[in-house]
Scaffold this motif. Structure first.
Motif, short mmCIF file in Angstrom:
data_model
loop_
_atom_site.label_atom_id
_atom_site.label_comp_id
_atom_site.label_asym_id
_atom_site.label_seq_id
_atom_site.Cartn_x
_atom_site.Cartn_y
_atom_site.Cartn_z
N ASP A 177 0.83 -1.18 0.06
CA ASP A 177 -0.20 -0.01 0.04
C ASP A 177 0.84 1.22 -0.08
O ASP A 177 0.51 2.08 -0.72
N ALA A 178 2.11 1.24 0.84
CA ALA A 178 2.76 2.44 0.85
C ALA A 178 3.51 2.54 -0.60
O ALA A 178 3.73 3.76 -1.01
N LEU A 179 3.93 1.39 -1.05
CA LEU A 179 4.71 1.55 -2.17
C LEU A 179 3.93 2.16 -3.63
O LEU A 179 4.42 2.81 -4.35
N VAL A 180 2.63 1.73 -3.59
CA VAL A 180 1.96 2.12 -4.61
C VAL A 180 0.65 3.02 -4.26
O VAL A 180 -0.27 3.34 -5.24
N ALA A 181 0.58 3.75 -2.94
CA ALA A 181 -0.22 4.47 -2.95
C ALA A 181 -0.70 5.70 -3.75
O ALA A 181 -1.80 6.02 -4.00
N ASP A 182 0.35 6.04 -4.30
CA ASP A 182 0.06 7.21 -5.35
C ASP A 182 -0.14 6.89 -6.81
O ASP A 182 -0.12 7.72 -7.58
N LYS A 183 -0.09 5.60 -7.09
CA LYS A 183 0.02 5.19 -8.32
C LYS A 183 -1.35 4.72 -8.87
O LYS A 183 -1.78 5.23 -10.20
N GLY A 184 -2.06 4.27 -8.18
CA GLY A 184 -3.51 3.93 -8.69
C GLY A 184 -4.32 3.09 -7.62
O GLY A 184 -4.34 3.70 -6.63
N PHE A 185 -5.31 2.49 -8.03
CA PHE A 185 -6.42 1.88 -7.03
C PHE A 185 -5.78 0.40 -6.67
O PHE A 185 -5.94 -0.59 -7.62
N LEU A 186 -5.80 0.50 -5.57
CA LEU A 186 -5.42 -1.11 -4.80
C LEU A 186 -6.34 -1.81 -4.09
O LEU A 186 -7.01 -1.15 -3.56
N ALA A 187 -6.62 -2.96 -4.19
CA ALA A 187 -7.73 -3.63 -3.68
C ALA A 187 -6.99 -5.12 -3.20
O ALA A 187 -6.43 -5.53 -4.09
N ARG A 188 -7.43 -5.62 -2.13
CA ARG A 188 -7.02 -7.19 -1.94
C ARG A 188 -8.25 -7.97 -2.08
O ARG A 188 -9.32 -7.77 -2.09
N LEU A 189 -7.94 -8.71 -3.08
CA LEU A 189 -8.53 -9.90 -3.70
C LEU A 189 -8.59 -11.33 -3.14
O LEU A 189 -9.30 -12.18 -3.84
N GLY A 190 -7.71 -11.28 -2.31
CA GLY A 190 -7.63 -12.53 -1.66
C GLY A 190 -6.65 -12.46 -0.52
O GLY A 190 -6.01 -11.67 -0.22
N ASP A 191 -6.58 -13.62 0.54
CA ASP A 191 -5.64 -13.62 1.42
C ASP A 191 -4.31 -13.26 0.89
O ASP A 191 -3.49 -12.61 1.58
N ASP A 192 -3.66 -13.93 -0.07
CA ASP A 192 -2.35 -13.65 -0.78
C ASP A 192 -2.45 -12.79 -2.03
O ASP A 192 -1.35 -12.69 -2.82
N GLY A 193 -3.44 -12.45 -2.46
CA GLY A 193 -3.55 -11.52 -3.79
C GLY A 193 -4.10 -10.15 -3.80
O GLY A 193 -5.09 -9.95 -2.94
N PHE A 194 -3.52 -9.28 -4.46
CA PHE A 194 -3.82 -7.97 -4.57
C PHE A 194 -4.01 -7.61 -6.16
O PHE A 194 -3.42 -7.97 -7.00
N GLY A 195 -5.15 -6.79 -6.25
CA GLY A 195 -5.18 -5.95 -7.60
C GLY A 195 -4.75 -4.74 -7.53
O GLY A 195 -5.33 -3.96 -6.73
N LEU A 196 -4.25 -4.13 -8.67
CA LEU A 196 -3.85 -2.71 -8.67
C LEU A 196 -4.38 -2.45 -10.20
O LEU A 196 -4.04 -2.98 -11.31
N LEU A 197 -4.78 -1.29 -10.16
CA LEU A 197 -5.47 -0.62 -11.54
C LEU A 197 -4.88 0.76 -11.74
O LEU A 197 -4.76 1.53 -10.67
#
Length: 691
Positions: free
Chosen positions: A331-351
Motif C-alpha cells: 500500500d505504501a509503495l503504490v499509494a500514489d500510483k492507482g487503485f489497490l484492492a485486496r482480492l484474496g488472502d495472498d492476492g492484490f489487484g492494482l489498476l
C-alpha cells in the motif's frame, strides 16, 4: 446461485417423446438441459453426477417398470421432485401409489399446459428449498469457522453463563496464568476482575442484558493467578453454546491502537469479497456503455509467493500476520500510483491509468523488487522476490471486468518469476483478437480497402455448407460462411480477409452484415416451407458489444424469424479468456430462444469446464479430428471421449472437416450426432443438399 431453468431427468424408453417434451418446455423457458435414462438402474448415479432438478417418468410405457422406478426413488436421498406422466385410463389408480412413493404430481399424457404448470411450480419450490438449505449450511459453516478462529486467535475468548465459564479457547487461561483449561472453568468470571472494575462487569452479566442483541465494550483491570494486574479490553455479546443462551466474551490485553486506513487504497482492509467488488466497480468506471475503454489502463495482479507453504509451515495466524505486513508495504509503495484492492488472502489487484507496455513493466519490476515480506524472514543477502506479478493492458473495447482481472491472474500464475528481468505482461495475449492484432501483415491496408468496398457495395456473399445428421434428424442445418467479391470480381474466402478485418477493426461490421443476411435468408426459406436452421460465428469484437443482442432482436422482428432457428458459435479459444462476457451473452441469447455452440471444440485441456460453465446446444469439433481419422487409433479414442462428454451434458456433437467415407463409419460408431465437410458437400450459394 441457482439456474433460472431446470435440468430434467427423463425416465423413458422413447427418446423422440423425450425430445419433444424438452423442446416444449424449452420454448417456455422452463428447462435448459435434460438427461434420459431407460429404466431405474442408474437413477441414483445419474442424479448424483448430473445435478438434475426434476424427474419426469413416462409411467405408461410398456417397457418401463414403474414399481422399480418408485422403489429407486424412495431409496434416493436427493431432494428432487418426481412427476409421473400417465395415460388417462390408469391415472386415477396410480394416484395413491404415487403419493406413497413421494411423487409430487401426476399429469396425463398430452396435457402439456398442466405439465408446464407442474414443472414451474416444482422447480420454484425446489429453488426455495435449496436456498433455505444453503442459508442453513452457511450458518453452520459460519459457526464452525467462528469456533476454529476462536481456537487460534491470540485474544482470550470465553462463553459465560450465570457468571460461570462454560467454555474457553486456549488463549484465555494463559491471559490469567492458569495452567489448564479445567482450572479456569472452575473459577467464576468475577474472581478474575479487579474490584474497581467489578461493578461495570456485573452490569454486563445481568440476565436482562444477556437477552439484548447489541454487544457491550469496556476497558477494565483483570487479575492473574499470581495477584498481578493487567489492563484489558472486553467485548461481550449474546451468543449460544450447544443451543444454550450465554454471553461470549472476547478479552484482549494491552490492545494497541488500530492502524488508520488512508486514501482510496484502504479497500483491501474491508475484506476480500468487498475488495473484489470495489475493484470490479473501479474497472467499470473506465468503460463506457458500449464497452469502449474511455480511459486506457493497466491491471496488475500481485500474489505473495509460496503462500501455501507459509500457511502450512508458520500456521494460520502467523502467516496471516505476514500477509498483513506485506499488504501495508504494498500500500505504501503504490499509494500514489492507482487503485489497490485486496482480492484474496495472498492476492492484490492494482489498476493504474494510462500506462504503456514500457511503464507497466517498469512498475511491475519496482513492485517485485520492493514489496517484501518482513525482513526477519529472509536470510542476509537473499534477493529472491517475495511476490509474483501479472499485468494486462486494456484499451479499445473491453471484456467483462471479471475477464480482465482473470487475464492478469492467469498471467501471474502461468509464469516463473524467479528471474526479475522476466516480468510478464501481454505475452502471450489472453484473447484471439489480441493475438491477431499484434500480427499485422503486409497487404492489410489493401485487404481492408476491399472489405470497405464490399460493405458499401453489397459485395459480400453468403455460402452454406450442410451439417448432416447421423441420427436421422429432419432439421435442415447449415453452417454459414462468408465470401468477398472485390472490385476485380475476384472471390476471396474468409481465411483471406478475416484476419485483416480483425486487425482493421472491421470484423464487427462484417459479422452484422452476415447475421442480417442470414436472418433474411431464414425468413425466406421458412416461408417456402423449408425447416431451416443456420449456424453463425460471432467474433470477439462483436460479442463484446453489449448491444449486439438488441440488434439481433431487431433483425428477427424485421424478417419475422424465431430465435431458435439460429445457432451462434464461439471459438473455444475465445471462450477461455472471455468466460464471464460470453456467459452473460449466452444467457441473453437463450432468453430470445437462440441456440449456442462452441466451435473448434477440444482445444483446451479440460473441455468439461466449458460444458459446465455454459448452457450449450452444440459443440463443433475442430477439423483436425477428422483428418486421417480411420487410421489413427489415438485420435479415434480422443474423439470418442469428446463425443461421450458432450452427451453427458446433453449437448449435440458435430465433427467438421470430414474428408472420406471411412471417417463416417468411425464417427457413427462413436455416437457423433452430426458431420460437416467437403467430402459431403463443399460450401455453396445454394441451400440444397446435393446427392
Amino acid at each position: 446461485m441457482h439456474s433460472k431453468t431446470a435440468t430434467l431427468l427423463l425416465i423413458t424408453t422413447q427418446s423422440s417423446e423425450a425430445e419433444r417434451l424438452v423442446a416444449t418446455l424449452r420454448e417456455d423457458g422452463l428447462a435448459s438441459k435434460s438427461v434420459s435414462i431407460p429404466n431405474a438402474e442408474r437413477l441414483g448415479e445419474t442424479i448424483t453426477q448430473r445435478g438434475c432438478d426434476i424427474i419426469i417418468c413416462f409411467s405408461d410405457e410398456r417397457d418401463l417398470n414403474l414399481d422399480e422406478v418408485l422403489t429407486a426413488y424412495r431409496k434416493s436421498t436427493a431432494d428432487i421432485p418426481l412427476i409421473l406422466v400417465t395415460d388417462g385410463e390408469n391415472h386415477a389408480g396410480l394416484t395413491a401409489k404415487a403419493r406413497r412413493s413421494g411423487a409430487r404430481d401426476l399429469v396425463e399424457r398430452g396435457d402439456s399446459e398442466r405439465l408446464k404448470l407442474a414443472v414451474r411450480r416444482e422447480f420454484s419450490d425446489l429453488v426455495k428449498r435449496r436456498e433455505a438449505q444453503a442459508l442453513n449450511d452457511r450458518l453452520k459453516d459460519c459457526e464452525q469457522r467462528s469456533l476454529e478462529i476462536i481456537e487460534v486467535t491470540s485474544a482470550g475468548v470465553a462463553f459465560i453463563q450465570d457468571g460461570l465459564h462454560i467454555e474457553t479457547n486456549p488463549a484465555y487461561p494463559r491471559l490469567f496464568g492458569f495452567e489448564s483449561q479445567e482450572e479456569v472453568l472452575a473459577t467464576p468470571f468475577l474472581d478474575l476482575i479487579d474490584a474497581g472494575s467489578q461493578k461495570r462487569v456485573r452490569d454486563i452479566l445481568r440476565p436482562s442484558d444477556a437477552s439484548s442483541t447489541s454487544p457491550a465494550e469496556l476497558d477494565l483491570t483483570c487479575k492473574r493467578t499470581d495477584g498481578s494486574l493487567f489492563e484489558a479490553h472486553l467485548l461481550a455479546a449474546p451468543a449460544e453454546y450447544e443451543d444454550e443462551p450465554c454471553l461470549r466474551l472476547i478479552l484482549k490485553a494491552n490492545v494497541p491502537q488500530p492502524i488508520a486506513q488512508t486514501g482510496s487504497n484502504a479497500a483491501h482492509a474491508t475484506g476480500n469479497e468487498l475488495g473484489l467488488i470495489s475493484f470490479l466497480a473501479e474497472i467499470e468506471t473506465h468503460i463506457g456503455q458500449d464497452r469502449n475503454v474511455e480511459r486506457p489502463f493497466a491491471i496488475f495482479y500481485i500474489r505473495i509467493k509460496k503462500s501455501v507453504d507459509l500457511l502450512r509451515d508458520l500456521g494460520l495466524t502467523h502467516a496471516l500476520e505476514l500477509f498483513e505486513e506485506f499488504a501495508k508495504t504494498l500500500d505504501a509503495l503504490v499509494a500514489d500510483k492507482g487503485f489497490l484492492a485486496r482480492l484474496g488472502d495472498d492476492g492484490f489487484g492494482l489498476l493504474v491509468d494510462g500506462l504503456g507496455e514500457f511503464e507497466a513493466k517498469a512498475l511491475a519490476e519496482k513492485i517485485t523488487s520492493n514489496a517484501r515480506l518482513p525482513n526477519q524472514r529472509r536470510q542476509n543477502g537473499d534477493a529472491t522476490a517475495d511476490c509474483e506479478i501479472g499485468y494486462f493492458l486494456v484499451s479499445d473495447r473491453a471484456a467483462a471486468a471479471e475477464d480482465i482481472v482473470n487475464a492478469a491472474h492467469r498471467l501471474c500464475i502461468g509464469h516463473d518469476f524467479t528471474d526479475r528481468d522476466h516480468v510478464p505482461g501481454q505475452q502471450p495475449p489472453t484473447s484471439l483478437a489480441a493475438r491477431v492484432k499484434q500480427e499485422d501483415e503486409d497487404g492489410d491496408v489493401t485487404i481492408a480497402r476491399k472489405i470497405e468496398y464490399a460493405l458499401r457495395n453489397d459485395q459480400l456473399k453468403l455460402v452454406y455448407q450442410p451439417i448432416i445428421s447421423l441420427m436421422g434428424d429432419s432439421q435442415e442445418n447449415y453452417s454459414v460462411l462468408i465470401r468477398l467479391l472485390d472490385e476485380e470480381e475476384n472471390l476471396l474466402e474468409a481465411k483471406d480477409f478475416i484476419g485483416p478485418a480483425i486487425r482493421g477493426g472491421l470484423i464487427e461490421e462484417v459479422d452484422k452484415w452476415a447475421i442480417r443476411s442470414a436472418i433474411r435468408t431464414i425468413g425466406e426459406q421458412r416461408k417456402a416451407g423449408h425447416n431451416l436452421s443456420l449456424f453463425l460465428n460471432l467474433s470477439e469484437d462483436t460479442f463484446r458489444n453489449p448491444s449486439i443482442v438488441l440488434w439481433i432482436c431487431d433483425c428477427l422482428r424485421e424478417f419475422d424469424v424465431r430465435g431458435n432457428w439460429l445457432t451462434f458459435q464461439f471459438q473455444e479459444e475465445l471462450v477461455v479468456g472471455n468466460l464471464a462476457s460470453i456467459g452473460k451473452l449466452v444467457d441473453t441469447l437463450k432468453k430470445i430462444k437462440c441456440r449456442v455452440a462452441i466451435n473448434r471444440f477440444g482445444v483446451s485441456e479440460r473441455p468439461e469446464l466449458i460444458l459446465q460453465g455454459l448452457s450449450l446446444d452444440y459443440v463443433l469439433l475442430k477439423p483436425s479430428f477428422a483428418q486421417s481419422l480411420a487410421d489413427d487409433a489415438q485420435k479415434q479414442q480422443r474423439l470418442l471421449q469428446l463425443a461421450t462428454l458432450a452427451k453427458e451434458f446433453n449437448v449435440k456433437s458435430i465433427v467438421t472437416g470430414v474428408e472420406d467415407a471411412r471417417a463416417l463409419t468411425v464417427l457413427w460408431t462413436a455416437g457423433v450426432d452430426y458431420v460437416q465437410g467437403n467430402f459431403l458437400q463443399r460450401p455453396s450459394p445454394s441451400l440444397e443438399v446435393q446427392a
